[in-house]
Design a protein around this motif. Sequence first.
Motif, PDB file in Angstrom:
ATOM      1  N   TYR A 122      24.665  11.515   9.016  1.00 43.15           N
ATOM      2  CA  TYR A 122      25.241  12.554   8.364  1.00 43.15           C
ATOM      3  C   TYR A 122      26.438  12.870   8.630  1.00 43.15           C
ATOM      4  N   ARG A 123      27.099  12.695   7.280  1.00 42.02           N
ATOM      5  CA  ARG A 123      28.749  12.991   7.356  1.00 42.02           C
ATOM      6  C   ARG A 123      29.507  11.911   8.231  1.00 42.02           C
ATOM      7  N   GLY A 124      28.890  10.754   8.258  1.00 35.14           N
ATOM      8  CA  GLY A 124      29.268   9.869   9.044  1.00 35.14           C
ATOM      9  C   GLY A 124      29.107   9.641  10.707  1.00 35.14           C
ATOM     10  N   VAL A 125      28.404  10.601  10.924  1.00 35.64           N
ATOM     11  CA  VAL A 125      27.823  10.713  12.271  1.00 35.64           C
ATOM     12  C   VAL A 125      26.522  10.340  12.368  1.00 35.64           C
ATOM     13  N   PRO A 126      26.160   9.299  13.358  1.00 42.54           N
ATOM     14  CA  PRO A 126      24.520   8.978  13.655  1.00 42.54           C
ATOM     15  C   PRO A 126      23.846  10.362  14.150  1.00 42.54           C
ATOM     16  N   ILE A 127      22.695  10.714  13.742  1.00 38.72           N
ATOM     17  CA  ILE A 127      21.800  11.757  14.078  1.00 38.72           C
ATOM     18  C   ILE A 127      20.562  11.495  14.510  1.00 38.72           C
ATOM     19  N   GLY A 128      20.337  10.243  14.144  1.00 42.46           N
ATOM     20  CA  GLY A 128      18.757   9.886  14.607  1.00 42.46           C
ATOM     21  C   GLY A 128      18.481   8.288  14.127  1.00 42.46           C
ATOM     22  N   ARG A 129      17.330   7.963  14.130  1.00 45.01           N
ATOM     23  CA  ARG A 129      17.192   6.588  13.556  1.00 45.01           C
ATOM     24  C   ARG A 129      15.712   6.484  12.709  1.00 45.01           C
ATOM     25  N   VAL A 130      15.777   5.456  12.128  1.00 50.23           N
ATOM     26  CA  VAL A 130      14.290   4.971  11.522  1.00 50.23           C
ATOM     27  C   VAL A 130      13.389   4.497  12.472  1.00 50.23           C
ATOM     28  N   THR A 131      12.442   5.074  12.424  1.00 52.98           N
ATOM     29  CA  THR A 131      10.998   4.580  13.446  1.00 52.98           C
ATOM     30  C   THR A 131      10.051   3.945  12.671  1.00 52.98           C
ATOM     31  N   HIS A 132       9.798   3.986  11.550  1.00 57.96           N
ATOM     32  CA  HIS A 132       8.838   3.095  10.701  1.00 57.96           C
ATOM     33  C   HIS A 132       9.166   3.004   9.327  1.00 57.96           C
ATOM     34  N   VAL A 133       8.822   1.592   8.895  1.00 56.85           N
ATOM     35  CA  VAL A 133       9.058   1.327   7.426  1.00 56.85           C
ATOM     36  C   VAL A 133       7.639   0.726   7.060  1.00 56.85           C
ATOM     37  N   GLY A 134       6.969   1.170   5.904  1.00 59.00           N
ATOM     38  CA  GLY A 134       5.874   0.611   5.540  1.00 59.00           C
ATOM     39  C   GLY A 134       5.323   1.246   4.393  1.00 59.00           C
ATOM     40  N   LEU A 135       4.313   0.490   3.667  1.00 53.69           N
ATOM     41  CA  LEU A 135       3.528   0.883   2.714  1.00 53.69           C
ATOM     42  C   LEU A 135       2.775   2.312   2.746  1.00 53.69           C
ATOM     43  N   ALA A 136       2.729   3.249   1.982  1.00 57.75           N
ATOM     44  CA  ALA A 136       2.222   4.640   2.070  1.00 57.75           C
ATOM     45  C   ALA A 136       0.774   4.014   1.944  1.00 57.75           C
ATOM     46  N   SER A 137      -0.339   5.175   2.455  1.00 57.93           N
ATOM     47  CA  SER A 137      -1.633   4.938   2.405  1.00 57.93           C
ATOM     48  C   SER A 137      -2.153   4.502   1.091  1.00 57.93           C
ATOM     49  N   ASP A 138      -1.623   5.111  -0.049  1.00 63.28           N
ATOM     50  CA  ASP A 138      -2.028   4.413  -1.387  1.00 63.28           C
ATOM     51  C   ASP A 138      -1.216   3.031  -1.927  1.00 63.28           C
ATOM     52  N   SER A 139      -0.602   2.645  -1.004  1.00 60.04           N
ATOM     53  CA  SER A 139       0.180   1.161  -1.371  1.00 60.04           C
ATOM     54  C   SER A 139       1.144   1.524  -2.550  1.00 60.04           C
ATOM     55  N   ALA A 140       1.358   2.580  -3.184  1.00 63.13           N
ATOM     56  CA  ALA A 140       1.856   2.942  -4.415  1.00 63.13           C
ATOM     57  C   ALA A 140       3.430   2.931  -4.088  1.00 63.13           C
ATOM     58  N   SER A 141       3.825   3.307  -2.804  1.00 65.38           N
ATOM     59  CA  SER A 141       5.281   3.502  -2.522  1.00 65.38           C
ATOM     60  C   SER A 141       5.604   2.998  -1.049  1.00 65.38           C
ATOM     61  N   VAL A 142       6.942   3.151  -0.584  1.00 61.96           N
ATOM     62  CA  VAL A 142       7.058   2.802   0.683  1.00 61.96           C
ATOM     63  C   VAL A 142       7.346   4.323   1.470  1.00 61.96           C
ATOM     64  N   GLU A 143       6.707   4.214   2.799  1.00 63.46           N
ATOM     65  CA  GLU A 143       7.155   5.511   3.230  1.00 63.46           C
ATOM     66  C   GLU A 143       8.030   5.021   4.465  1.00 63.46           C
ATOM     67  N   THR A 144       9.147   5.922   4.890  1.00 63.96           N
ATOM     68  CA  THR A 144      10.103   5.792   6.010  1.00 63.96           C
ATOM     69  C   THR A 144       9.927   7.088   6.841  1.00 63.96           C
ATOM     70  N   ARG A 145       9.927   6.668   7.982  1.00 68.04           N
ATOM     71  CA  ARG A 145       9.629   7.891   9.122  1.00 68.04           C
ATOM     72  C   ARG A 145      11.229   7.734   9.897  1.00 68.04           C
ATOM     73  N   LEU A 146      11.677   9.087  10.289  1.00 69.57           N
ATOM     74  CA  LEU A 146      12.860   9.164  10.708  1.00 69.57           C
ATOM     75  C   LEU A 146      12.614   9.933  12.031  1.00 69.57           C
ATOM     76  N   TYR A 147      13.442   9.342  13.108  1.00 73.02           N
ATOM     77  CA  TYR A 147      13.297  10.489  14.261  1.00 73.02           C
ATOM     78  C   TYR A 147      14.959  11.097  14.274  1.00 73.02           C
ATOM     79  N   ILE A 148      15.000  12.544  14.601  1.00 70.48           N
ATOM     80  CA  ILE A 148      16.139  13.017  14.331  1.00 70.48           C
ATOM     81  C   ILE A 148      16.515  13.835  15.743  1.00 70.48           C
ATOM     82  N   GLU A 149      17.598  13.409  16.381  1.00 68.41           N
ATOM     83  CA  GLU A 149      18.102  14.134  17.711  1.00 68.41           C
ATOM     84  C   GLU A 149      17.919  15.521  17.681  1.00 68.41           C
TER      85      GLU A 149
END
Length: 96
Positions: free
Chosen positions: A8-35
């Motif tokens: 966020y504005r050049g400052v790390p505020i969290g990280r990606v915790t998961h990347v994978g196909l959504a349950s319908d396999s029609a899109s990619v789902e990304t989950r984030l952890y935010i401090e």
Amino acid sequence: QTGSPLIYRGVPIGRVTHVGLASDSASVETRLYIEPEYRDLVRDNSKFWPVSGVDVRLGFTGIRLDAESLDTITAGGVAMATPDEPGERVAAGHRF
């Protein structure tokens, strides 16, 4: 990529915790952890986009190199922004 930073504005505020196909396999789902100290930045009108870390532009005045952070240069990451008029706060698990 799992473990990549959320910026966020050049400052790390969290990280990606998961990347994978959504349950319908029609899109990619990304989950984030935010401090915890940055969670109020995320609103229902926040926007997220992938960053590769480096943007190089060639112009009349020379070469311009912009980089988010050293982490995003090597691993990529996700950037986010919230408009000047922020929307409503969101709860954990909110989908964008």
